[in-house]
Scaffold this active site. Structure first.
Site, mmCIF file in Angstrom:
data_model
loop_
_atom_site.group_PDB
_atom_site.id
_atom_site.type_symbol
_atom_site.label_atom_id
_atom_site.label_comp_id
_atom_site.label_asym_id
_atom_site.label_seq_id
_atom_site.Cartn_x
_atom_site.Cartn_y
_atom_site.Cartn_z
ATOM 1 N N GLN A 25 -23.219 11.989 -36.578
ATOM 2 C CA GLN A 25 -22.250 11.167 -37.649
ATOM 3 C C GLN A 25 -20.922 11.373 -36.761
ATOM 4 O OE1 GLN A 25 -22.511 11.624 -41.992
ATOM 5 N NE2 GLN A 25 -20.567 12.755 -41.661
ATOM 6 N N SER B 164 17.035 -1.412 -27.059
ATOM 7 C CA SER B 164 17.663 -0.117 -27.190
ATOM 8 C C SER B 164 18.325 -0.203 -28.409
ATOM 9 C CB SER B 164 18.394 0.239 -26.133
ATOM 10 O OG SER B 164 19.131 1.462 -26.407
ATOM 11 N N ASN C 102 13.411 -3.567 -23.005
ATOM 12 C CA ASN C 102 12.347 -2.629 -22.637
ATOM 13 C C ASN C 102 10.967 -3.136 -22.592
ATOM 14 O OD1 ASN C 102 14.223 -0.834 -22.367
ATOM 15 N ND2 ASN C 102 14.130 -0.187 -24.515
ATOM 16 N N THR D 110 0.978 -1.133 -0.130
ATOM 17 C CA THR D 110 -0.108 -0.100 -0.097
ATOM 18 C C THR D 110 0.939 1.146 0.035
ATOM 19 O OG1 THR D 110 -0.253 0.153 2.476
ATOM 20 C CG2 THR D 110 -1.646 -1.150 1.431
ATOM 21 N N HIS D 111 0.405 2.266 -0.612
ATOM 22 C CA HIS D 111 1.337 3.466 -0.749
ATOM 23 C C HIS D 111 2.768 3.067 -1.488
ATOM 24 C CE1 HIS D 111 -1.396 5.673 1.989
ATOM 25 N NE2 HIS D 111 -1.439 4.194 2.619
ATOM 26 N N TYR E 38 -32.664 13.792 -34.675
ATOM 27 C CA TYR E 38 -31.539 13.564 -35.627
ATOM 28 C C TYR E 38 -30.905 15.020 -36.109
ATOM 29 C CZ TYR E 38 -27.853 12.315 -38.626
ATOM 30 O OH TYR E 38 -26.689 12.187 -39.337
ATOM 31 N N LYS F 262 19.983 -3.557 -22.692
ATOM 32 C CA LYS F 262 18.516 -3.228 -22.291
ATOM 33 C C LYS F 262 17.384 -4.115 -22.886
ATOM 34 C CE LYS F 262 16.998 0.651 -21.161
ATOM 35 N NZ LYS F 262 16.208 1.973 -21.458
ATOM 36 N N LYS G 183 -19.022 7.967 -34.781
ATOM 37 C CA LYS G 183 -18.537 6.622 -35.343
ATOM 38 C C LYS G 183 -16.927 6.686 -35.121
ATOM 39 C CE LYS G 183 -21.938 6.478 -38.598
ATOM 40 N NZ LYS G 183 -22.555 7.533 -37.773
ATOM 41 N N GLU H 134 4.224 -0.896 -21.377
ATOM 42 C CA GLU H 134 4.434 0.462 -21.314
ATOM 43 C C GLU H 134 2.969 1.164 -21.963
ATOM 44 O OE1 GLU H 134 8.607 0.566 -22.426
ATOM 45 O OE2 GLU H 134 8.197 2.638 -21.232
HETATM 46 N N1 ARG Z 1 -24.070 9.372 -42.366
HETATM 47 C C1 ARG Z 1 -24.959 9.707 -41.441
HETATM 48 C C2 ARG Z 1 -24.635 9.500 -39.976
HETATM 49 O O1 ARG Z 1 -23.789 8.877 -39.638
HETATM 50 C C3 ARG Z 1 -26.125 8.874 -41.869
HETATM 51 C C4 ARG Z 1 -27.507 9.508 -41.564
HETATM 52 C C5 ARG Z 1 -27.696 10.738 -42.244
HETATM 53 N N2 ARG Z 1 -29.048 11.361 -42.390
HETATM 54 C C6 ARG Z 1 -29.377 12.514 -42.679
HETATM 55 N N3 ARG Z 1 -30.618 12.933 -42.870
HETATM 56 N N4 ARG Z 1 -28.457 13.188 -43.402
HETATM 57 O O2 ARG Z 1 -25.263 10.178 -39.074
#
Ligand code: ARG
Length: 479
Positions: free
Chosen positions: A317, A272, A280, A150-151, A312, A278, A320, A285
């Site tokens: 978008q 290295s 590593n 601990t610590h 929406y 060395k 993603k 890491e």
């Molecule tokens: N490429 C768009 C997204 O990932 C798809 C949906 C687009 N819808 C729209 N009404 N422009 O969100």
């Protein structure tokens, strides 16, 4: 596009296009479109002949994508439009009927939910493999003592098995978090249309069953704006990556010359360019360093979503790239962690030498006094004085004479004190549930084995139609 008289500015196209990254939604998009088309035909919205054409066309598009022969066109804004464009090239006007009673808004939410579910499953599988390796390591190093800290100060000795199993339970909780992510993707967005529902009496539950969703989203406005499941995945991934980071940090520390508790195998280390001696622990890491990247992805998406009005917005978008990057980073780290641990070698002598430091028996000495009727608080102070007295005399605890002991701690029975130090009984005395004594570690191992053996892993199985992980090769850019 009938509404517009001017073509899109190339700069706007560069900003607006998502194809470079949403390409990996393609397999989910095709599954979804097949289910949607079948529903349209069942309900009489689409002719049977058109359904057959659409099915054949979508299979052809799938083949092109899988063979990396799918050519994108400058006007393809995203993967949904690219697939529909290509479908229509292959099958003619029937292709244009696929988008009946659907919008890209409910379409993209559905694709992303399918992808999140598939990768939550994958994270669970990778965690299962890592946890299996930890249990095997614990079994192989059942009674190897080392100091617990601990610590970063030597605190009380523990068995290496107990220490390794501590990581097991952290990863167990991570797997439960990914279970929750799957629950969060239970409700089908598709059928919500652009936001308000669609002008046809569709059968959403049929599509849900085809795609392995348990239910349909009850509110169309919520369905197209919901990205909670992405936040849930990122959050689970961030916590899991945090655990991998702590584990990596420990391997870095333990493999130093100063500690010398373990050696990573050559296959997960580098040399290295300058210093020939060395080795590593780069893999460890980098495990340590990747966590904040995933936390950043989570914070980034919270930023995108905060304050967004229903429903929406194109902002969505931006869900993603953070998601895909977190998936790729986490899955790679989980694989590396498992392989690195499988090849690690522990140094029994180095650990034992550190664990035989007598001062870490201080709590046990205090408990000896407690058994003589001394209140624990008082015993704590007395033993602190004994440790200091030994240090001042340049002696180990067991080297103190009877006289010195009488002076430092009159209540301490010298015989019991020495017996305790000689027996090295400090590990086996930790008999409480969840403690480090061998009997308790054996209980823990069987609990861990039980967790691994439960093949549903706390989750009821889903519909059969879900592609397991069709975007596994994802990430390669479209041509
Ligand atoms: N490429 C768009 C997204 O990932 C798809 C949906 C687009 N819808 C729209 N009404 N422009 O969100």
């Amino acid at each position: 596009m009938g509404r517009f008289s001017d073509p899109q500015d190339p700069l706007f196209q560069a900003l607006n296009s998502s194809l470079a990254f949403d390409y990996r939604l393609a397999p989910y998009d095709i599954e979804q479109s097949l289910a949607h088309a079948r529903m349209l035909a069942r309900t009489g919205i689409l002719e049977q002949e058109d359904l057959s054409r659409i099915e054949q066309g979508l299979e052809a598009v799938r083949d092109e994508i899988e063979a990396d022969r799918f050519a994108i066109q400058p006007g393809d804004e995203d993967i949904h439009m690219a697939i529909e464009r290509r479908l229509t090239e292959i099958v003619g006007p029937a292709g244009g009927r696929l988008h009946t009673a659907r919008s890209r808004n409910d379409q993209v939410a559905t694709d992303v939910a399918m992808l999140v579910r598939a990768h939550s499953l994958e994270a669970r599988a990778l965690l299962h493999a890592l946890m299996t390796t930890l249990v095997e390591l614990a079994e192989r190093h059942l009674d190897w003592p080392l100091p617990g800290y601990t610590h970063m100060q030597r605190a009380q000795p523990v068995y290496l098995s107990h220490h390794l199993l501590a990581w097991f339970w952290k990863f167990r909780r991570d797997s439960q978090r990914f279970n929750f992510c799957m629950t969060a993707t239970d409700e089908l967005p598709l059928g919500a249309g652009a936001l308000a529902g669609v002008n046809f009496d569709t059968e959403r539950m049929f599509v849900a069953e085809e795609l392995g969703f348990r239910a349909i989203a009850e509110n169309s406005l919520d369905a197209v704006s919901n990205r909670d499941f992405v936040l849930d995945y990122l959050s689970a991934a961030a916590t899991c990556a945090g655990h991998l980071s702590q584990l990596g940090g420990e391997v870095v520390l333990w493999s130093t010359t100063e500690f010398g508790f373990c050696r990573v195998s050559d296959s997960f280390a580098s040399g290295s360019s300058l210093m020939p001696q060395k080795k590593n622990p780069d893999a460890a890491e980098l495990l340590r360093a990747k966590a904040p990247r995933i936390v950043g992805r989570l914070a980034g998406l919270h930023g995108v979503l905060h304050g967004l009005p229903l429903t929406y917005n194109k902002d969505l978008q931006e869900d993603k790239e953070p998601l895909f990057d977190a998936i790729d980073t986490l899955e790679l780290c989980l694989r590396v962690a498992r392989e690195m641990l499988a090849g690690i070698e522990f140094d029994r002598e180095r650990m034992a030498a550190a664990a035989s430091d007598e001062s870490i028996a201080a709590t046990d000495v205090a408990d000896l006094l407690v058994r003589q009727g001394v209140p624990f608080r008082e015993a704590h102070g007395i033993v602190g004085g004994v440790v200091r007295g030994a240090e001042e005399r340049g002696k180990g605890l067991s080297e103190l004479t009877d006289e010195e002991l009488r002076e430092l701690a009159p209540a301490l029975p010298p015989d019991g004190f020495r017996a305790l130090l000689e027996q090295s009984s400090w590990l086996e005395s930790k008999v409480s549930e969840g403690g480090t004594s061998l009997a308790r570690v054996r209980d823990q191992l069987s609990a861990a084995r039980h967790v691994l053996g439960d093949d549903t892993w706390g989750l009821a199985p889903r519909g059969p139609k879900q592609p397991a992980r069709p975007d596994a090769q994802g990430g390669e850019s479209p041509r």
